[in-house]
Each structure stands twice: as structure tokens, then as C-alpha cells.
Design an enzyme around this catalytic site. Structure first.
Site, mmCIF file in Angstrom:
data_model
loop_
_atom_site.group_PDB
_atom_site.id
_atom_site.type_symbol
_atom_site.label_atom_id
_atom_site.label_comp_id
_atom_site.label_asym_id
_atom_site.label_seq_id
_atom_site.Cartn_x
_atom_site.Cartn_y
_atom_site.Cartn_z
ATOM 1 N N ASP A 38 53.956 71.384 60.709
ATOM 2 C CA ASP A 38 53.394 70.544 61.125
ATOM 3 C C ASP A 38 54.541 69.662 62.179
ATOM 4 O O ASP A 38 55.768 69.905 61.307
ATOM 5 C CB ASP A 38 52.891 69.433 60.432
ATOM 6 C CG ASP A 38 51.283 70.217 59.701
ATOM 7 O OD1 ASP A 38 50.463 70.492 60.328
ATOM 8 O OD2 ASP A 38 51.444 70.140 58.464
ATOM 9 N N TYR A 52 56.004 66.305 63.210
ATOM 10 C CA TYR A 52 56.534 65.325 63.295
ATOM 11 C C TYR A 52 54.963 64.047 63.108
ATOM 12 O O TYR A 52 54.655 64.501 64.413
ATOM 13 C CB TYR A 52 57.715 64.400 63.507
ATOM 14 C CG TYR A 52 58.804 65.130 62.840
ATOM 15 C CD1 TYR A 52 59.625 65.112 61.810
ATOM 16 C CD2 TYR A 52 59.351 65.277 63.999
ATOM 17 C CE1 TYR A 52 60.219 66.229 61.363
ATOM 18 C CE2 TYR A 52 60.967 66.731 63.514
ATOM 19 C CZ TYR A 52 61.350 67.005 61.635
ATOM 20 O OH TYR A 52 62.648 67.186 61.662
ATOM 21 N N PHE A 101 61.580 71.518 63.706
ATOM 22 C CA PHE A 101 62.528 70.654 63.047
ATOM 23 C C PHE A 101 63.171 69.457 63.787
ATOM 24 O O PHE A 101 64.471 68.789 63.309
ATOM 25 C CB PHE A 101 63.239 71.137 62.548
ATOM 26 C CG PHE A 101 62.689 72.692 61.242
ATOM 27 C CD1 PHE A 101 62.265 71.740 60.528
ATOM 28 C CD2 PHE A 101 62.380 73.581 62.009
ATOM 29 C CE1 PHE A 101 61.813 72.337 58.838
ATOM 30 C CE2 PHE A 101 61.487 73.967 60.470
ATOM 31 C CZ PHE A 101 61.821 73.347 59.158
ATOM 32 N N HIS A 138 62.983 75.598 51.431
ATOM 33 C CA HIS A 138 62.540 74.853 52.604
ATOM 34 C C HIS A 138 63.674 73.540 52.362
ATOM 35 O O HIS A 138 64.142 73.399 51.622
ATOM 36 C CB HIS A 138 61.081 73.792 51.776
ATOM 37 C CG HIS A 138 60.756 73.414 53.743
ATOM 38 N ND1 HIS A 138 61.147 71.856 54.199
ATOM 39 C CD2 HIS A 138 59.494 73.422 54.562
ATOM 40 C CE1 HIS A 138 60.328 71.328 55.678
ATOM 41 N NE2 HIS A 138 60.059 72.484 55.648
#
Length: 220
Positions: A65, A67, A78, A187
Site C-alpha cells: 500500500d 504510505y 517504499f 519484508h
């Protein structure tokens, strides 16, 4: 449906834009932008594709998703805008870069420099309501981004896919590992980075693969 998108991607993905799920998704997203605060800004919704044109793609890094805090999301997984504090997951990505390649930690969390070299920084869901993580999941974005992954995997060769975390790793079933390099690990989130992300050496493995196939390494 006419979607404003980099021309190569638009031509490649046109069939998706005409499907019923995408029309429903478009209606949902328009309503959300009209009635709520949604990230990223509408003008940056497809920024990952505009920053990394179809004919330039060499690497795919899949996030989940955007931020959901103010001023963070700008359409690349990211990545954050210049001047925004580096989020914890990205801090761990930079930590792995330092360990793997001996790089100094960049001052900025803006990853446009990666995208311009052929790194598609793709989130599975391209929008999110402010302060509400995962609020736009299961509205159709996953259908669209799965189609993006399948299209890259079937129409290109020698692509490096970096799949971090269980969500991203499930996408490996779409990718022929005889044609592409698929790198999987935990992750980079602080909750899981020490369970296999840190020390995965994905960045050096990626560049070795690209050099082997005459594609030119990424200056991370």
C-alpha cells in the site's frame, strides 16, 4: 477508457482499462478523492509507470500500500518525497544496501533515481485513505497490478523481481523462473526485517544478473 499513463504502458495495458472491474475501480477512486483525503495526490497516482516507462523496465520491486501519512506517498513503492523523514522499512532497505554494496545511506528517501534506471516501484494497491492503512484494498487495484506483473512476466525476459514479505512472495506463481530472476525474502518492516530481509543481498544479486545478461547494473 482513456487512462493518462506513459504511452508504452497505456498501449500494453489498454485491455485492462476496458474491463468492468477497472470501470468500477475508477468510480470508487474518483468518489474517494472527492470526499476524503487520499494519497498519493491524484496527479501522482500512476507515477511509478511514468517514472519507469514500459520499454525501460529491468527490475520490479513490489510493495503493498502507499504510505498513509501526510506528504509521504508520491506514487512509488517504499519511496517518499524529498525532505520527508525516511520511514522504517526504507531505513532497513538502506541498511541492507550499506551491508550488501558498501553504500553510504542516502539523505533522501526519494527513489526516483532508481525508477529512472528501470526499477518499477509498484504498489499492489495504488491509493489509500489518509491515516487508514489498507483502506483501498479489494476494490480492484490488486486485479490491475496482478495484470501488470503477469504482463511483464510474459512479454519480457530477464527481469529481476524482488518480492519482499508474504504478500509479495505469493506473486511468484505468476513468474516463470526460467525467464526471470525471482528474489524472495522477508519484508523490510522492522517487524520482519531480521527474519531474512537483512542479509538477503538482493541488490548485488540483481546487478550480477543484469550484468550477466548485458543489461547494465542499477546504481542503487
Amino acid at each position: 477508457m482513456n487512462v493518462r499513463l506513459e504511452s508504452g504502458w497505456r498501449a500494453t495495458l489498454q485491455s485492462e482499462f476496458d474491463k468492468p472491474y477497472f470501470e468500477a475501480l475508477t468510480a470508487f477512486v474518483r468518489q474517494e478523492y472527492a470526499t476524503s483525503t487520499v494519497y498519493p495526490p491524484g496527479s501522482q497516482l500512476f507515477a511509478a509507470f511514468d517514472a519507469c516507462p514500459w520499454d525501460k523496465v529491468k527490475v520490479v520491486i513490489l510493495g503493498q500500500d502507499p504510505y498513509h501519512g501526510p506528504g509521504q506517498a508520491h506514487g512509488l513503492s517504499f519511496s517518499v518525497n524529498d525532505g520527508v523523514p525516511i520511514p522504517p522499512s526504507l531505513a532497513n532497505i538502506y541498511k541492507e544496501l550499506r551491508s550488501d554494496l558498501g553504500m553510504q545511506t542516502p539523505a533522501s528517501g526519494n527513489l526516483m533515481r532508481w525508477a529512472s534506471q528501470g526499477v518499477l516501484l509498484l504498489n499492489a494497491t495504488l491509493t489509500v485513505r489518509a491515516g487508514q492503512a489498507a483502506s483501498h484494498q479489494k476494490q480492484g487495484w490488486e486485479d490491475f497490478t496482478d495484470a501488470v506483473i503477469r504482463t511483464i512476466a510474459t512479454q519480457k525476459q530477464q527481469i529481476v523481481f524482488m518480492l519482499w514479505g508474504n504478500y509479495a512472495r505469493r506473486k511468484a506463481t505468476m513468474i516463470d523462473e526460467d525467464l526471470h530472476l525471482v528474489l524472495q525474502s522477508a519484508h523490510p518492516s522492522p517487524l520482519s526485517a531480521h527474519q531474512g530481509f537483512l542479509g538477503n543481498r538482493h541488490f548485488s544479486q540483481c546487478n550480477t544478473w543484469l550484468q550477466l545478461h548485458g543489461l547494465g547494473e542499477i546504481v542503487w
